[in-house]
Structures are given as C-alpha cells and as structure tokens.
Design a protein around this motif. Structure first.
Motif, PDB file in Angstrom:
ATOM      1  N   SER A  17      36.885  41.629  31.681  1.00  0.00           N
ATOM      2  CA  SER A  17      35.453  42.257  31.636  1.00  0.00           C
ATOM      3  C   SER A  17      33.777  41.504  32.190  1.00  0.00           C
ATOM      4  O   SER A  17      34.058  40.404  31.359  1.00  0.00           O
ATOM      5  N   HIS A  18      33.503  41.682  32.809  1.00  0.00           N
ATOM      6  CA  HIS A  18      32.546  41.101  33.270  1.00  0.00           C
ATOM      7  C   HIS A  18      32.474  39.150  33.894  1.00  0.00           C
ATOM      8  O   HIS A  18      32.082  38.099  32.916  1.00  0.00           O
ATOM      9  N   GLY A  19      33.918  38.715  34.398  1.00  0.00           N
ATOM     10  CA  GLY A  19      33.733  37.267  34.264  1.00  0.00           C
ATOM     11  C   GLY A  19      35.282  37.206  33.029  1.00  0.00           C
ATOM     12  O   GLY A  19      35.522  35.516  33.293  1.00  0.00           O
ATOM     13  N   SER A  20      35.255  37.615  31.628  1.00  0.00           N
ATOM     14  CA  SER A  20      35.860  37.027  30.423  1.00  0.00           C
ATOM     15  C   SER A  20      36.676  37.820  30.308  1.00  0.00           C
ATOM     16  O   SER A  20      36.736  38.848  30.517  1.00  0.00           O
TER      17      SER A  20
END
Length: 70
Positions: A17-20
């Motif tokens: 989710s959103h790079g993490s």
C-alpha cells in the motif's frame, strides 16, 4: 488456470500500500456489488473481494490476489 485462493474471516493478511506493507485481518468476503472501504466494490460470486480491517482500524477492500498470508 490456478484455483482462486479462498480467505476466511479472521485470517491475518498483508498487502502493498503506497510503497509500504499494510497488515490487517479479513472481516468478510464480498460477493456482490456494494459500498465498502469508502468506494463501490464491483464484486461477484465469480470474482469476490475481501473487506480487511487494518491494524490501524481502517477498512480496506482487496482482491484475493493482492493479499498475502501474514
């Protein structure tokens, strides 16, 4: 074609989710068009999606292929 993965209420999962990486618990399988996770979910019995409660207490909805065992 690979068999579709079946998740159950209470399963611990993670997803990108959103790079993490986000983590949470499966709350329910959605098998019809409905509003969940702040959006309209175009799910069906043939193409289910899952409502997940994040560890931070938010609702999210994902297709089974986006979710991994945590």
């Amino acid at each position: 074609m690979a068999e579709r993965r079946k998740l159950h209420e209470g399963d611990r999962v993670s997803w990108r989710s959103h790079g993490s990486t986000a983590r949470g618990t499966v709350q329910e399988e959605i098998t019809e068009r409905t509003y969940a996770g702040k959006r309209t979910v175009a799910a069906s019995k043939e193409d289910p999606q899952y409502r997940v409660r994040t560890d931070e207490g938010r609702d999210a909805v994902h297709k089974p292929e986006a979710l991994r065992d945590d």
